[in-house]
Design an enzyme around this catalytic site. Structure first.
Site, short mmCIF file in Angstrom:
data_model
loop_
_atom_site.label_atom_id
_atom_site.label_comp_id
_atom_site.label_asym_id
_atom_site.label_seq_id
_atom_site.Cartn_x
_atom_site.Cartn_y
_atom_site.Cartn_z
N ASN A 149 -19.22 -19.02 -10.08
CA ASN A 149 -20.17 -18.00 -9.65
C ASN A 149 -20.03 -16.67 -10.38
OD1 ASN A 149 -17.63 -17.99 -8.17
ND2 ASN A 149 -18.47 -16.28 -7.00
N GLN A 178 -23.44 -23.13 -6.84
CA GLN A 178 -24.08 -22.44 -7.96
C GLN A 178 -24.78 -23.39 -8.93
OE1 GLN A 178 -24.55 -19.27 -8.31
NE2 GLN A 178 -23.21 -18.48 -6.72
N SER A 198 -25.62 -24.78 -0.56
CA SER A 198 -25.97 -23.62 0.26
C SER A 198 -27.44 -23.25 0.08
CB SER A 198 -25.10 -22.42 -0.14
OG SER A 198 -25.49 -21.25 0.56
N HIS A 200 -29.16 -20.34 0.78
CA HIS A 200 -29.61 -19.01 0.33
C HIS A 200 -29.39 -18.78 -1.17
CE1 HIS A 200 -25.92 -16.38 -0.07
NE2 HIS A 200 -25.39 -17.42 0.55
N CYS A 321 -18.76 -11.99 -1.98
CA CYS A 321 -17.80 -12.04 -0.88
C CYS A 321 -16.64 -11.07 -1.08
CB CYS A 321 -17.26 -13.45 -0.72
SG CYS A 321 -18.53 -14.67 -0.33
#
Length: 378
Positions: A149, A178, A198, A200, A321
């Site tokens: 990422n 990713q 994921s 989003h 994060c």
């Protein structure tokens, strides 16, 4: 504003939002209820599960809905560790994983598990030969990120899966957050046991995601309650999120045909950055097309990000994060980058619909910023 922080999150597609709203307002009953409304909602839930399974070429019972990447990674890693602790307590990962993987592994170390953190080369790639060397009789899990990422390095998932087929007692988990909708992996490969996706990150909704758990794998659930999601993830399902996730995944796979166009956009950015002596490019040209990581000598990343914002461009530092933590990137340090570069890195991350005009605007903004910077620094 031109948004170039798509590895942190993406703008939800209109069709995804419409799907969520329709289900949330018209099909709000509990899918576990035995009345007719509950049955209709359960049917929607399972239809979405079947759609996701069909997209990936897996069985519908292998799709577990979660709240996203962090939960899926934790369920996969801790679920395998606790389920198969009678087989062994050794786990293999890499030094450049997402915090949700690294912190899960560190937690397991505290309760008696042993973790091997594979090194990477300067491009951020693990060695398959090195992986083979560290597999032991008590190894129960290999967990690796497909696309990094921060710098966009791509791990040879197919090749690793081929190797691990010779180790049927070693589970292989892939953090595909990713990569999905950009760079495909062999989803139905017998050597891949668990896959994290994921919502989003693919123009879906925050709080949505899934873990693909192949049929041969059992997991110790992290939560206990009802029998939803075959007991692996108890609690009333968010059916609107599930439907929206299926929609986002389908649209994302359709949009993957545009991904190759990002290669020239990435090269355009790299060509511009290479014209400045004080700029260090941290991403490899052979990595993923949508992520470019670079550092500007003596330029704090937060200052550079605010300068871009003033120019109408949105970029970021490392993983969202941990981007508020003022410390060097563990990914760049693992790649052998200097502390000065690892602590001043900025990330540009594109989506499959990014335009040439967007990148031209980014380059002009960078030129404006560097012109002011060079006048100040002399």
């Amino acid at each position: 504003m031109i948004y170039l922080d798509n590895s942190a999150t993406t703008k939800p597609q209109d069709d995804v939002l419409k799907a969520f709203q329709t289900v949330a307002t018209k099909y709000f009953a509990n899918p576990s209820s035995i009345h007719r409304m509950g049955g209709e909602v359960e049917e929607l839930l399972e239809k979405s599960r079947t759609q996701i399974a069909s997209l990936l070429g897996v069985d519908r019972h292998e799709v577990i809905y979660t709240s996203g990447g962090t939960e899926s990674n934790n369920l996969a890693i801790k679920g395998v560790a606790f389920q198969y602790q009678n087989r062994g307590s050794h786990i293999i990962t890499s030094q450049i994983e997402h915090p949700s993987v690294l912190e899960a592994c560190r937690h397991l170390e505290k309760v008696g598990y042993e973790v091997t953190y594979l090194p990477v080369n300067r491009k951020g790639e693990v060695s398959v030969e090195q992986l083979k060397k560290v597999i032991r009789k008590d190894t129960i899990l290999v967990t690796l990120m497909h696309v990094n990422n921060e710098i966009g390095s791509v791990q040879p998932i197919g090749e690793i899966a081929n190797v691990l087929q010779d180790y049927p007692k070693v589970m292989f988990h892939v953090d595909h957050v990713q990569g999905f909708g950009k760079i495909s992996i062999p989803y139905n490969h017998k050597g891949i046991d668990l896959i994290t996706i994921s919502g989003h990150k693919i123009h879906g909704l925050k709080g949505s995601g899934c873990l693909i758990k192949k049929g041969q794998v059992n997991l110790m659930p992290l939560q206990h309650g009802g029998s939803q999601e075959d007991g692996y993830r108890p609690g009333t399902q968010n059916v609107a999120n599930a439907v929206a996730l299926a929609k986002a995944m389908r649209l994302s796979m359709e949009d993957a045909k545009n991904y190759h166009q990002l290669k020239s956009l990435k090269q355009t950015i790299i060509n511009e950055l290479q014209s400045y002596k004080k700029v260090m490019i941290n991403s490899s040209e052979t990595g993923a097309h949508h992520i470019i990581n670079f550092s500007v000598q003596n330029f704090k990343p937060e200052v550079l990000i605010h300068a871009f914002s003033d120019e109408g461009i949105v970029v970021s530092t490392k993983s969202a994060c941990s981007s508020r933590q003022n410390e060097a990137s563990h990914v760049l340090l693992a790649c052998g980058k200097a502390e000065s570069d690892a602590s001043t890195a900025v990330r540009v991350s594109m989506n499959n619909h990014q335009t040439k005009e967007d990148i031209e605007a980014f380059i002009q903004a960078f030129r404006n910023i560097m012109s002011k910077y060079e006048k100040i620094m002399g």
